[in-house]
Scaffold this active site. Sequence first.
Site, short mmCIF file in Angstrom:
data_model
loop_
_atom_site.label_atom_id
_atom_site.label_comp_id
_atom_site.label_asym_id
_atom_site.label_seq_id
_atom_site.Cartn_x
_atom_site.Cartn_y
_atom_site.Cartn_z
CB SER A 1 -0.95 -0.07 1.20
OG SER A 1 -1.97 0.88 1.10
CG HIS B 1 -4.17 -2.42 -1.96
ND1 HIS B 1 -4.45 -3.19 -0.86
CD2 HIS B 1 -3.66 -1.26 -1.47
CE1 HIS B 1 -4.12 -2.53 0.25
NE2 HIS B 1 -3.65 -1.35 -0.11
#
Length: 200
Positions: A96, A121
């Site tokens: 992330s 993501h």
Amino acid sequence: MWPGVIEQTANGRESYDLPSRLLKDRIVLVQGEVEDSMATSIVAQLLFLEAQDPTKEISMYINSPGGSVTAGLSITDTMNFIKAPVTTIVMGLAASMGTIIASSGEKGHRFMLPNAEYLIHQPMGGAVGGTQQTDMAIIAEQLTKTRDKLNKILADASDRDLETIARDTERDHWMSAEETLAYGFIDGILTKSGEKPTTK
């Protein structure tokens, strides 16, 4: 809890906590969740090292599951703002916001250890119960802007176009060190300190 380090110097014995001793060697640790207090500490260390010598390399070791977007971007903006080149080394996990930080290192100087992992993501978001419909629309719009901003950062940092990044971040996209190297987020895989990295 960090162990203490005692060194014998010309002025006698000096005691440091481990991160402070590493800072003397221009090593910065990004460990754990990215949140405001951690980001403030990292930014302060980068600015301190820049003030010491803006031409000398800073080594940033990263093991982070990600966290706050705004906290993470304060770190990456500072990395790009200072003149001192920042080498990034992923050990364990960059996920992330951790991947945004890792990929923001000086191009040609972004590395992973062989068993480290990378995860890209979409940014997480959601409405709290009782949120009005108009507020939910504002939240959704802001989340889209944030997603687009992060995707552009990832595209600029890699060998992939924006369309590919957008597709691959629709769901969790895990990569090994070899896959991350092929994707273009890093420039080499380090197996031994002082030895040449594995490159494409």
